[in-house]
Design a protein around this motif. Structure first.
Motif, PDB file in Angstrom:
ATOM      1  N   TYR A 255       0.858  -1.196   0.000  1.00 13.92           N
ATOM      2  CA  TYR A 255       0.000   0.000   0.000  1.00 13.92           C
ATOM      3  C   TYR A 255       0.890   1.240   0.000  1.00 13.92           C
ATOM      4  O   TYR A 255       1.747   1.387   0.866  1.00 13.92           O
ATOM      5  CB  TYR A 255      -0.876  -0.011   1.253  1.00 13.92           C
ATOM      6  CG  TYR A 255      -1.955   1.054   1.307  1.00 13.92           C
ATOM      7  CD1 TYR A 255      -3.290   0.726   1.097  1.00 13.92           C
ATOM      8  CD2 TYR A 255      -1.652   2.386   1.590  1.00 13.92           C
ATOM      9  CE1 TYR A 255      -4.291   1.693   1.159  1.00 13.92           C
ATOM     10  CE2 TYR A 255      -2.636   3.357   1.646  1.00 13.92           C
ATOM     11  CZ  TYR A 255      -3.957   3.003   1.435  1.00 13.92           C
ATOM     12  OH  TYR A 255      -4.935   3.964   1.505  1.00 13.92           O
ATOM     13  N   LYS A 264      -5.851   0.517  -3.959  1.00 17.16           N
ATOM     14  CA  LYS A 264      -5.753   0.684  -2.505  1.00 17.16           C
ATOM     15  C   LYS A 264      -6.852  -0.112  -1.801  1.00 17.16           C
ATOM     16  O   LYS A 264      -6.594  -0.819  -0.822  1.00 17.16           O
ATOM     17  CB  LYS A 264      -5.870   2.170  -2.129  1.00 17.16           C
ATOM     18  CG  LYS A 264      -4.643   2.998  -2.430  1.00 17.16           C
ATOM     19  CD  LYS A 264      -4.899   4.457  -2.057  1.00 17.16           C
ATOM     20  CE  LYS A 264      -3.702   5.323  -2.391  1.00 17.16           C
ATOM     21  NZ  LYS A 264      -3.960   6.754  -2.117  1.00 17.16           N
ATOM     22  N   ALA A 281       3.894  -1.098   3.678  1.00 16.61           N
ATOM     23  CA  ALA A 281       3.288   0.207   3.390  1.00 16.61           C
ATOM     24  C   ALA A 281       4.235   1.356   3.680  1.00 16.61           C
ATOM     25  O   ALA A 281       5.159   1.252   4.493  1.00 16.61           O
ATOM     26  CB  ALA A 281       2.026   0.375   4.246  1.00 16.61           C
ATOM     27  N   PHE A 285      -0.278   4.770   4.598  1.00 18.39           N
ATOM     28  CA  PHE A 285      -1.200   3.766   5.127  1.00 18.39           C
ATOM     29  C   PHE A 285      -1.505   4.016   6.600  1.00 18.39           C
ATOM     30  O   PHE A 285      -0.612   4.334   7.378  1.00 18.39           O
ATOM     31  CB  PHE A 285      -0.589   2.369   4.984  1.00 18.39           C
ATOM     32  CG  PHE A 285      -1.397   1.273   5.614  1.00 18.39           C
ATOM     33  CD1 PHE A 285      -2.512   0.767   4.975  1.00 18.39           C
ATOM     34  CD2 PHE A 285      -1.044   0.752   6.846  1.00 18.39           C
ATOM     35  CE1 PHE A 285      -3.255  -0.251   5.544  1.00 18.39           C
ATOM     36  CE2 PHE A 285      -1.776  -0.266   7.425  1.00 18.39           C
ATOM     37  CZ  PHE A 285      -2.884  -0.768   6.768  1.00 18.39           C
TER      38      PHE A 285
END
Length: 627
Positions: A255, A264, A281, A285
């Motif tokens: 992400y 996403k 991430a 995130f």
């Protein structure tokens, strides 16, 4: 339904409030100004959302984060609660219509950025609304000592002249100095102050010294296979670590801010539903994420400040079960890291350069550009002007926080193509390549002129209609081009930029330079505090965090890296074994760990004792050597 608990049960399906939530709500309902410092996971939004639902009228929510505003509005809508956000980039007419809805449509929440309130006509419209409460989220942004200072927050206090209603300021991270600034600069009247402890009894903070981060991750996830988050500093690392973990047999997704909304959502869903156990991430995130059973949060680089680290680490263990926040780092050279950090902070000259290059790139004339929206591929822009990507993005973020620009991360692929082969050859190709067929057939159905001329296509629309991802569409198009079946021109943008004022070059930059210099100084101080936290081997990590945020009487947690080692009686054999090993050659901690049979924690503890007793030292190659 006139009691807070009734509202909580009806809309949030919870049977009880978290600590201090009910007291905060009662205070707001009594009409008093309120300051709420609720560390991450404390449920800040409920503290203003429930009073707003119980009072007649609409709640004005001021937040600096577009993603967070959209997330909260979507969550409210999912509960059948009417909410609106005036996001950046929408037209005058659309904004006007939304404000009409607020006035006449029975809406309960209006989310705006502080910059929106600086538009006189927007403020005039809002002043006419029946506002029942003003909530200032991420309130630390009003303080120059906060980690995301935004000058537009300084104008919020003027709302006191128009709305004789309670104001509530909320934040998850504030030092005592920032807390004082918030109450003073917002002109809160005799505010009732609520502060939850920063201590997390079930969360163990561990600093793990290792040269082999991937090897350590394997150990961690074999031992703790529950849901986990890995934080990295850039998008490339997100993808690479996720792919590597999948190759090693772990289930992982990623992400970052450059993914499309659909990507996403898909990746988030995979992780939330535990179809993948690990999400790698960037700090994009975490907004509005409250997954209770996250066992482990891992940082693979040292964060820029304790505020960010605490919030990100705090996403572990929200169900109250024992959990871990692990920071993996090799032996650090503090001065080297400080110098590197400072070198990546943009100064006045670099800010001037970026702003000038931006205007030239978009071909904006002096005095022009106001309320125009542009799209940018950051890497291509930086390569064009031979400037640092990291420093350039920092400049764009700074200009965004000053309200000069509005910056949004996105992924927008603009493509144009023309088929170079006859239609029957395309049909033959799809019959032989069934996996590519849905995308190609969607293009042929929707763009009938692709054989005669260059045609602009919408890759996101093609992805939706063919039931695949935009990334897959791009992959197929590149494949067709490589086989000389199509002529493809593809331009990918990862940032949108809205100009909030016309181009004025030196005047624009010179008036915010002092703020930039102050912010750089504060960032260096915050980074130094983070390095001290990582380097300190003499105190409980939870105590260090609590003291940073002003809690002087914090007690040792018993489960962090320091407490765990302190509570172990380190056998002399570990130290002796290390000393015997180092008699022959200098070794890194990883080499020592691979040779001896003791645990990582035992070896680290013994190395620290040997260093403190001057029995060994760390040489210039970051290897341990006997004296």
């Amino acid at each position: 339904m006139n009691q807070p608990l009734d509202v909580l049960k009806t809309y949030w399906k919870h049977e009880a409030f978290r600590p201090t939530q009910e007291e905060i709500i009662t205070t707001v309902l009594s009409g008093k100004d309120t300051f709420a410092l609720l560390p991450t996971g404390g449920g800040k939004s409920i503290c203003f959302q429930i009073p707003a639902l119980l009072l007649p009228g609409i709640c004005l929510v001021i937040s600096p984060l577009v993603a967070l505003m959209k997330d909260q509005v979507e969550n409210l809508k999912a509960k059948n609660i009417k909410a609106i956000t005036l996001a950046g980039g929408i037209s005058f007419e659309e904004t006007n219509n939304l404000l009409d809805n607020c006035a006449f449509g029975g809406y309960k929440f209006l989310y705006v950025s502080p910059e929106r309130l600086q538009q006189d006509w927007v403020l005039e419209r809002i002043k006419s609304l029946n506002v029942n409460l003003v909530a200032i989220d991420e309130a630390h942004c009003i303080s120059q000592w906060g980690h995301d200072f935004r000058p537009a927050y300084l104008k919020i206090a003027a709302l006191k002249d128009y709305f004789k209603v309670p104001f509530i300021a909320l934040t998850a991270t504030a030092t005592p100095r920032v807390e004082t600034d918030i109450c003073t600069l917002l002109q809160l009247e005799n505010p009732v102050i609520f502060k939850n402890s920063f201590a997390r009894e079930n969360l163990g903070y561990h600093i793990i010294k290792t040269e082999d981060k991937l090897g350590k991750l394997k150990q961690i996830f074999i031992k703790n296979p529950e849901p986990s988050i890995i934080y990295v500093k850039n998008r490339k690392s997100c993808i690479e670590y996720s792919q590597t973990l999948n190759d090693l047999g772990f289930t992982s997704t990623f992400y970052h801010g450059g993914l499309s909304t659909k990507e996403k959502e898909n990746n988030m869903k995979l992780w939330l539903e535990e179809k993948t156990k690990i999400i790698v991430a960037t700090n994009a995130f975490g907004m509005g994420i409250d997954k209770p059973n996250v066992k482990t949060v891992v940082h693979l680089q040292i964060p820029d400040n304790i505020e960010n680290y605490y919030q990100e680490a705090g996403r572990a263990g929200r169900n109250g079960n024992k959990s871990f926040a692990l920071l993996l780092t090799p032996e650090i050279n503090t001065e080297q890291l400080k110098n590197y950090f400072i070198s990546n902070l943009p100064n006045k000259e670099f800010l001037h350069l970026v702003y000038k290059n931006l205007n030239n790139h978009f071909q904006i004339a002096y005095g022009e550009g106001f309320e125009e929206l542009f799209y940018l591929n950051l890497n291509q822009f930086c390569a064009k002007y031979n400037i640092s990507v990291t420093k350039t993005f920092a400049c764009l973020q700074f200009l965004d926080r000053q309200g000069i620009l509005t910056l949004n991360n996105l992924i927008s692929n603009k493509a144009s193509l023309q088929f170079l082969i006859e239609s029957r050859e395309v049909i033959r190709y799809t019959s032989l390549n069934s996996k590519d067929a849905p995308v190609i057939e969607t293009i042929l159905r929707n763009y009938t002129g692709v054989f005669e001329q260059v045609t602009i296509i919408n890759t996101a629309l093609i992805a939706t209609k063919s039931g695949t991802s935009e990334e897959k569409v791009i992959t197929i198009l590149n494949k067709l081009q490589a086989q000389e079946m199509i002529d493809l021109k593809l331009q990918s943008n990862d940032i949108s930029i809205l100009y909030n004022e016309p181009r004025e070059d030196s005047y624009t930059i010179n008036r915010v330079v002092k703020i930039l210099e102050n912010q750089n100084q504060i960032k260096v101080e915050q980074y130094n505090a983070m390095l001290d936290f990582v380097s300190d081997t003499s105190k409980c990590k939870s105590v260090l965090i609590s003291k940073y945020f002003g809690e002087e009487n914090a007690k040792p947690c018993g489960i962090c890296s320091y407490c765990s080692l302190k509570n172990k009686s380190e056998p002399k054999s570990v130290s002796t074994s290390i000393q015997n090993l180092l008699k022959n050659t200098a070794l890194s901690s990883k080499e020592i760990e691979n040779t001896l049979t003791f645990s990582t924690e035992e070896i680290i503890f013994a190395l620290q004792n040997l260093l403190e007793n001057d029995s060994i030292f760390l040489n210039s190659n970051n290897k341990y050597q006997i004296k």
